[in-house]
Motif scaffolding. Sequence first.
Motif: not given
Length: 285
Positions: A45, A204, A208, A238, A240-241, A244, A258-260, A263
Amino acid sequence: HAKQEGGNASRAFRPEMEQALQVRVCMEAELRQALATDQLQLFYQPQVDTRGTIIGAEALIRWQHPERGMISPGDFIPLAEETGLIEQIGGWVLDTACQQLATWSRHDATSHLQLSINVSVRQFQQADFVSRVLDTIARHRAPAERLTLELTESLLLANVEGVIDKMTRLKQHGLNFSLDDFGTGYSSLAYLKRLPFNTLKIDVSFVRDVLVDANDAAIVKTIVALADSLQLKSVAEGVEMQAQREFLERLGCHYHQGYYFGRPSPIDVFEAHLATQASASATTP
Ligand code: C2E
Ligand code: MG
Ligand code: MG
Ligand code: MG
């Protein structure tokens, strides 16, 4: 025998307990088999700096089960820890990661990349942990200064002097240390000051809801400030946006994961992502 089988309560729970035990024993055997037959895999990741540039990756283990498909570490690492299999699994992770780092170090496009691996308490507590790590690095000719060991606060529950000693010896060879899931355990700030970590990873669970929960925002702010004052880097997990990321960046958090940004993925997917980023930045005026 009659006594054992008597009583409603025991009759009610025994089959379930037996079944749970069977599942465990079966899973332990399967996990041994997984180690022996190459069913374990590392996913990668991206970790990025504040410009969004990939500076490295965290390696996260996955179990490709022949019938049940991909199994997350949360579903087998606890069992591996209880049974001691984590020592072998951790050895495999270390070996695979060093091999990957060595490969990256031989190519200009990837020679700057850092790699983080997760080390469980039981693995770190092996009497010969330091020499195992150094031997593995040497065997692969991996660049130790680009390897980070992620440890959790649970390590600090016992024998802090021993932990400091091992960390110090490994640091002398260039290795880096990151305190994973920071804030979720019980580390004392007095220990934190004495332990030679390079990085604090913000868990995370705080990231979140950082935009909507004032308590989480306060905690994250405090961790970033603490890292700064101890002259450590901070990494947020973590993310994701975009919002954030911006919030964390304003607080002064150094790195993001993070997923943003990506992954956890197989190595070829990670490297393709890296190549896309490199060509995009090459064509940006
Ligand atoms: P960790 O080291 O704190 O890893 C971060 C976890 O957060 C990973 O879960 C990752 O997939 C997940 N994550 C990353 N970005 C996001 C995001 O944007 N949103 C959300 N909701 N989650 C995100 P994963 O891969 O399931 O791993 C879980 C835990 O298993 C790890 O937590 C680590 O404690 C353990 N683990 C993973 N690989 C290894 C390993 O090789 N050895 C050991 N001992 N433990 C490992
Ligand atoms: Mg980790
Ligand atoms: Mg973590
Ligand atoms: Mg975790």
